[in-house]
Design an enzyme around this catalytic site. Structure first.
Site, PDB file in Angstrom:
ATOM      1  N   ARG A 243      35.524  37.487  45.856  1.00  0.00           N
ATOM      2  CA  ARG A 243      34.830  36.231  46.115  1.00  0.00           C
ATOM      3  C   ARG A 243      33.321  36.469  46.110  1.00  0.00           C
ATOM      4  O   ARG A 243      32.832  37.510  46.579  1.00  0.00           O
ATOM      5  CB  ARG A 243      35.218  35.653  47.479  1.00  0.00           C
TER       6      ARG A 243
ATOM      7  N   HIS B 161      34.395  33.025  36.710  1.00  0.00           N
ATOM      8  CA  HIS B 161      35.545  32.931  37.638  1.00  0.00           C
ATOM      9  C   HIS B 161      36.839  32.624  36.860  1.00  0.00           C
ATOM     10  O   HIS B 161      37.590  31.702  37.215  1.00  0.00           O
ATOM     11  CB  HIS B 161      35.303  31.881  38.732  1.00  0.00           C
TER      12      HIS B 161
HETATM   13  P1  NDP Z   1      45.902  40.579  49.258  1.00  0.00           P
HETATM   14  O1  NDP Z   1      45.933  39.729  50.477  1.00  0.00           O
HETATM   15  O2  NDP Z   1      47.181  41.035  48.667  1.00  0.00           O
HETATM   16  O3  NDP Z   1      45.006  41.872  49.514  1.00  0.00           O
HETATM   17  C1  NDP Z   1      43.799  41.833  50.209  1.00  0.00           C
HETATM   18  C2  NDP Z   1      43.364  43.266  50.464  1.00  0.00           C
HETATM   19  O4  NDP Z   1      42.068  43.226  51.081  1.00  0.00           O
HETATM   20  C3  NDP Z   1      44.298  44.003  51.418  1.00  0.00           C
HETATM   21  O5  NDP Z   1      44.456  45.331  51.002  1.00  0.00           O
HETATM   22  C4  NDP Z   1      43.534  43.944  52.747  1.00  0.00           C
HETATM   23  O6  NDP Z   1      43.786  45.021  53.636  1.00  0.00           O
HETATM   24  C5  NDP Z   1      42.114  44.043  52.255  1.00  0.00           C
HETATM   25  N1  NDP Z   1      41.169  43.524  53.268  1.00  0.00           N
HETATM   26  C6  NDP Z   1      41.076  42.273  53.762  1.00  0.00           C
HETATM   27  N2  NDP Z   1      40.097  42.203  54.694  1.00  0.00           N
HETATM   28  C7  NDP Z   1      39.575  43.449  54.797  1.00  0.00           C
HETATM   29  C8  NDP Z   1      38.565  44.033  55.588  1.00  0.00           C
HETATM   30  N3  NDP Z   1      37.881  43.306  56.479  1.00  0.00           N
HETATM   31  N4  NDP Z   1      38.311  45.338  55.438  1.00  0.00           N
HETATM   32  C9  NDP Z   1      39.015  46.091  54.550  1.00  0.00           C
HETATM   33  N5  NDP Z   1      39.996  45.609  53.756  1.00  0.00           N
HETATM   34  C10 NDP Z   1      40.285  44.301  53.882  1.00  0.00           C
HETATM   35  O7  NDP Z   1      45.066  39.748  48.168  1.00  0.00           O
HETATM   36  P2  NDP Z   1      45.170  39.766  46.580  1.00  0.00           P
HETATM   37  O8  NDP Z   1      45.117  41.167  46.111  1.00  0.00           O
HETATM   38  O9  NDP Z   1      46.296  38.921  46.142  1.00  0.00           O
HETATM   39  O10 NDP Z   1      43.826  38.984  46.196  1.00  0.00           O
HETATM   40  C11 NDP Z   1      42.572  39.458  46.614  1.00  0.00           C
HETATM   41  C12 NDP Z   1      41.511  38.401  46.386  1.00  0.00           C
HETATM   42  O11 NDP Z   1      41.223  38.258  44.984  1.00  0.00           O
HETATM   43  C13 NDP Z   1      41.876  36.955  46.772  1.00  0.00           C
HETATM   44  O12 NDP Z   1      41.768  36.770  48.163  1.00  0.00           O
HETATM   45  C14 NDP Z   1      40.861  36.151  45.990  1.00  0.00           C
HETATM   46  O13 NDP Z   1      39.691  35.991  46.754  1.00  0.00           O
HETATM   47  C15 NDP Z   1      40.573  37.019  44.775  1.00  0.00           C
HETATM   48  N6  NDP Z   1      41.062  36.433  43.522  1.00  0.00           N
HETATM   49  C16 NDP Z   1      40.162  36.190  42.519  1.00  0.00           C
HETATM   50  C17 NDP Z   1      40.571  35.693  41.324  1.00  0.00           C
HETATM   51  C18 NDP Z   1      39.619  35.524  40.202  1.00  0.00           C
HETATM   52  O14 NDP Z   1      39.989  34.968  39.168  1.00  0.00           O
HETATM   53  N7  NDP Z   1      38.404  36.017  40.321  1.00  0.00           N
HETATM   54  C19 NDP Z   1      41.985  35.361  41.080  1.00  0.00           C
HETATM   55  C20 NDP Z   1      42.852  35.677  42.185  1.00  0.00           C
HETATM   56  C21 NDP Z   1      42.390  36.190  43.361  1.00  0.00           C
HETATM   57  P3  NDP Z   1      45.242  45.245  54.279  1.00  0.00           P
HETATM   58  O15 NDP Z   1      46.078  45.748  53.132  1.00  0.00           O
HETATM   59  O16 NDP Z   1      45.024  46.276  55.307  1.00  0.00           O
HETATM   60  O17 NDP Z   1      45.702  43.919  54.785  1.00  0.00           O
HETATM   61  C1  OXD Z   2      42.340  32.657  43.276  1.00  0.00           C
HETATM   62  C2  OXD Z   2      41.253  32.403  42.330  1.00  0.00           C
HETATM   63  O1  OXD Z   2      42.087  32.879  44.458  1.00  0.00           O
HETATM   64  O2  OXD Z   2      41.529  31.934  41.207  1.00  0.00           O
HETATM   65  O3  OXD Z   2      43.506  32.638  42.846  1.00  0.00           O
HETATM   66  O4  OXD Z   2      40.097  32.674  42.649  1.00  0.00           O
END
Ligand code: NDP
Ligand code: OXD
Length: 322
Positions: free
Chosen positions: A237, A285
């Protein structure tokens, strides 16, 4: 026989694609698509399920009896702070189609920087035969910030190409073939990272996390001299990054390049200095877009589970914020 609740849909996606996908989705229950002028004024008080991406501000007032909320994407940051959000389970979008697209984007960006594709294209335009000797992928360490669904798939694909991949996450993880670091070991992780890939959700803890102080801790001139200057890649993000710090780090050589799919303000304003930097790759994005048919299928599957009393998948933990 009681009729099934339709799915309320308020997705700020391409309205034509959503309308087409809805024609075949939810055959037993139908849908109320707020983008359709014929549905806009419908009574929503009896609706149980809502599929939302940047919904209308009055949506929860109009639909006060929701039992389940679906995010139109993997991230839920745009839903979590909304006024009137009811305290009901929230399911985020997790699907092969989304994961695969993100991995493609991450692998592409790592290879773009590894092989200086931008430099080659510049040479081509000038008709310059500018041979380069690139490091091998195994000489470069990619550090994944976030080790969730998307990052773990991208990591496996980067490893298959030969990159050394390490990862950092809030909770400690054991992943075969990968050195991992938990929240308390951020500096150790950064000090081993040549290419930093951000795949974190946006939460209060991750807001502004990619900043000047973090970039200064990345490894310079890795053990084999690969890349020399570190690279920053972010598809999580935009509000997790301090954009002025990225621009400054590119200009003063703390970063050798960047690939950014997400921005503090989207669309990225036309006068933002990042547009003009040759070693910054900008995508709008679209690293991993939600594919409408897959999204509707996923919603249907989760509703079936819910109505059968089975546990829901991909539930959001409101307390953690993702
Ligand atoms: P997940 O919820 O599967 O994974 C999130 C990861 O981030 C986990 O490993 C989590 O740790 C870690 N995390 C969260 N908060 C912290 C913190 N404070 N410190 C350290 N690690 C942290 O999410 P996804 O992999 O499915 O997606 C990740 C992000 O990608 C989405 O939230 C979205 O914002 C973004 N996204 C962007 C897209 C785009 O087109 N650009 C498309 C889809 C998603 P833990 O494993 O310990 O819980
Ligand atoms: C998502 C994105 O969160 O598209 O899936 O950013």
């Amino acid at each position: 026989m009681t009729s099934k609740s339709p799915v309320l849909v308020d997705l700020k996606f391409d309205p034509k694609v959503v309308a087409t996908a809805l024609k075949t989705a939810f055959p037993d229950r139908g849908s109320i698509n707020l983008a359709d002028p014929a549905h806009r004024d419908r009574d929503l008080t009896a609706v149980d399920y809502a599929l939302l991406w940047k919904p209308a501000p009055d949506l929860f007032r109009r639909a006060p009896n929701l039992k389940l909320i679906f995010s139109g994407g993997a991230g839920v940051d745009s839903l979590i702070g909304l006024d009137g959000l009811p305290d009901v389970p929230m399911v985020r979008f997790v699907d092969r189609s989304l994961t695969v697209r993100m991995s493609e984007w991450v692998v592409l960006q790592c290879l773009m920087h590894l092989r200086d594709v931008v430099g080659h294209i510049q040479n081509q335009r000038k008709r310059v035969w500018g041979k380069q000797v690139a490091p091998e992928a195994r000489e470069v360490t990619v550090g994944m910030m976030g080790l969730g669904v998307l990052a773990q798939d991208a990591a496996a694909k980067l490893q298959a190409i030969g990159f050394n991949v390490i990862g950092w996450s809030r909770s400690a993880k054991q992943i075969k073939g990968m050195q991992t670091f938990d929240a308390g070991a951020l500096d150790a992780f950064l000090g081993r990272t040549d290419i930093l890939v951000g795949l974190l959700p946006l939460t209060p803890e991750t807001t502004g996390i990619y900043n000047a102080s973090l970039f200064a801790k990345l490894r310079r001139n890795g053990p084999l001299g690969a890349l020399g200057q570190p690279v920053f890649i972010n598809a999580g993000r935009g509000k997790s990054q301090v954009q002025a710090d990225i621009t400054a780090a590119i200009e003063n050589g703390v970063l050798g390049g960047a690939s950014l799919d997400v921005f503090e303000v989207e669309p990225l304003p036309a006068d933002d200095p990042l547009w003009a930097h040759e070693n910054v790759i900008i995508t709008p994005h679209d690293a991993a877009v939600s594919e409408e048919y897959a999204l509707m299928r996923h919603v249907e599957e989760q509703i079936v589970r819910f109505e059968r009393g089975e546990p829901l998948q991909f539930l959001v933990d409101r307390r953690r914020g993702y």
